[in-house]
Design a protein around this motif. Sequence first.
Motif, short mmCIF file in Angstrom:
data_model
loop_
_atom_site.label_atom_id
_atom_site.label_comp_id
_atom_site.label_asym_id
_atom_site.label_seq_id
_atom_site.Cartn_x
_atom_site.Cartn_y
_atom_site.Cartn_z
N THR A 62 0.84 -1.20 0.00
CA THR A 62 0.00 0.00 0.00
C THR A 62 0.87 1.25 0.00
N PRO A 63 0.33 2.40 -0.45
CA PRO A 63 1.12 3.64 -0.43
C PRO A 63 1.61 4.00 0.97
N ILE A 64 0.76 3.82 1.99
CA ILE A 64 1.17 4.19 3.35
C ILE A 64 2.33 3.33 3.81
N ARG A 65 2.35 2.05 3.41
CA ARG A 65 3.47 1.18 3.78
C ARG A 65 4.76 1.65 3.10
N ARG A 66 4.67 2.06 1.85
CA ARG A 66 5.86 2.57 1.15
C ARG A 66 6.38 3.82 1.84
N HIS A 67 5.49 4.71 2.26
CA HIS A 67 5.91 5.93 2.95
C HIS A 67 6.61 5.59 4.27
N ILE A 68 6.04 4.65 5.01
CA ILE A 68 6.64 4.26 6.29
C ILE A 68 8.00 3.59 6.06
N ASP A 69 8.09 2.77 5.02
CA ASP A 69 9.37 2.13 4.70
C ASP A 69 10.45 3.18 4.44
N ARG A 70 10.07 4.27 3.76
CA ARG A 70 11.04 5.35 3.50
C ARG A 70 11.46 6.03 4.81
N VAL A 71 10.50 6.22 5.70
CA VAL A 71 10.83 6.80 7.01
C VAL A 71 11.82 5.89 7.74
N MET A 72 11.59 4.59 7.70
CA MET A 72 12.47 3.65 8.39
C MET A 72 13.87 3.64 7.77
N GLN A 73 13.94 3.74 6.45
CA GLN A 73 15.25 3.79 5.79
C GLN A 73 16.01 5.05 6.20
N SER A 74 15.32 6.18 6.26
CA SER A 74 15.98 7.42 6.68
C SER A 74 16.38 7.35 8.15
N GLY A 75 15.54 6.72 8.97
CA GLY A 75 15.89 6.54 10.38
C GLY A 75 17.13 5.69 10.55
N ALA A 76 17.25 4.64 9.74
CA ALA A 76 18.44 3.79 9.80
C ALA A 76 19.68 4.56 9.38
N ARG A 77 19.54 5.43 8.38
CA ARG A 77 20.69 6.24 7.96
C ARG A 77 21.09 7.23 9.06
N ALA A 78 20.09 7.78 9.75
CA ALA A 78 20.39 8.70 10.85
C ALA A 78 21.12 7.98 11.97
N ARG A 79 20.71 6.74 12.26
CA ARG A 79 21.37 5.95 13.29
C ARG A 79 22.83 5.68 12.90
N LEU A 80 23.06 5.40 11.64
CA LEU A 80 24.43 5.16 11.18
C LEU A 80 25.28 6.43 11.26
N LEU A 81 24.64 7.59 11.05
CA LEU A 81 25.38 8.84 11.10
C LEU A 81 25.97 9.07 12.49
N VAL A 82 25.18 8.86 13.53
CA VAL A 82 25.70 9.08 14.87
C VAL A 82 26.73 8.03 15.23
N LYS A 83 26.58 6.80 14.73
CA LYS A 83 27.58 5.77 14.96
C LYS A 83 28.88 6.13 14.25
N ARG A 84 28.78 6.79 13.10
CA ARG A 84 29.99 7.21 12.37
C ARG A 84 30.82 8.16 13.22
N ILE A 85 30.16 9.12 13.85
CA ILE A 85 30.89 10.07 14.69
C ILE A 85 31.49 9.37 15.90
N LEU A 86 30.71 8.48 16.52
CA LEU A 86 31.20 7.77 17.69
C LEU A 86 32.38 6.87 17.35
N ASP A 87 32.29 6.15 16.24
CA ASP A 87 33.38 5.25 15.86
C ASP A 87 34.65 6.02 15.55
#
Length: 398
Positions: A62-87
Amino acid sequence: RQLARLEQGERALRQSEARLQQAQRLEALGTLAGGIAHDFNNIVGAIIGFGEMAQQRAEAGTPIRRHIDRVMQSGARARLLVKRILDFSRAGVAERVPVNLRHVIEEVIAMLAPSLPPDMKLLADLETADAAVAGDATQIHQVAMNLCTNAVQAMGDDGLIEIRLSRVQLNQPRSFLHGELPAGEVACLEVIDNGPGIAPEVLARMFDPFFTTKKVGEGTGLGLSVVHGIVSDMGGAIDVARREPHGTIVSVWLPITGELAQPIALQVADWPVGHGEVVMVVDDERAIVELTEEWLAGLGYEAVGFDSSTAALQAFVADPLRFDAVISDQRLPGLQGTELARRLLAIQPDVPIILMSGNLTEAEERLAHTAGVRATLRKPLALGELAEQLAALLGKPR
């Protein structure tokens, strides 16, 4: 001759001062990273946590599932960003364990593929099977993702990125652009693009901290320096070569330490559940308290949340036998998590306590276990990990 000695001494002094200044900059960055990790992980944790619950309830396709999937992908990228600084600021602190390299690269590809521009193609050839390297899965994930991100940015909106993973037998020691490896079996990760290639002056500095060819505000210059630090700490090496007729091949070489079967991901139905046990949740970020309460309620526990360690302590003092377990953040105003745990255990020594943090140092972790904390978890929390850990502490069968 005396003048030459003086000039040599001055050069040595300047080099020593430069090293000291760099060390001071890195120390300042480490302090900044600690604050970022706490605040940013709380924000990202709420986004990913509530997004995960919405994702489970949205019908696939469904369209709403695709939108949420995009939010989750961006959230995962944000999590990796802070790990990049910490590492970058805490190089070498990750615990080394056997890691199935192919499994990590498959996760990177699964995360990368949906975010590529429509006209960009991705090819993968992974041939290492169950080969294991000694390292940290999160850091290896970051190495691969950083290299892939650089390759994508080098090509713009279209092109071809290839990810290859192979086993290589080195019959004699070999030197690379960055690092040397003894004879033995190694895993080679290659990230190949057909972009314009790397200029010689950039090649000489591309792994230096804070060096970037991007415009101001578009890059920190930390990505490849993080890659270099992680790979070096794992005893590996990095090579960069030109791909004919155009493009770049960046290869990471890591010693193979044995074999490890790929882990089997637990499905929601496999998670252990509670039977009404009362769990105290303490975090100064209200969104994290609410998220954890909802998670625990879904797992069959009764969660009681507090956004103040003082209020949590008062509630525990009033009725210590009410709570079967405690989950607390470490970075709390007033009483920090470790001190809160110490006081709770002085009242009820048998209560299991889980400490969570986005930036828990080795010293803090040792102090927490000395205080009686049973387990530590990294933010942002994963629901499956929380379910497994809580059940283990409460002695629950699957």
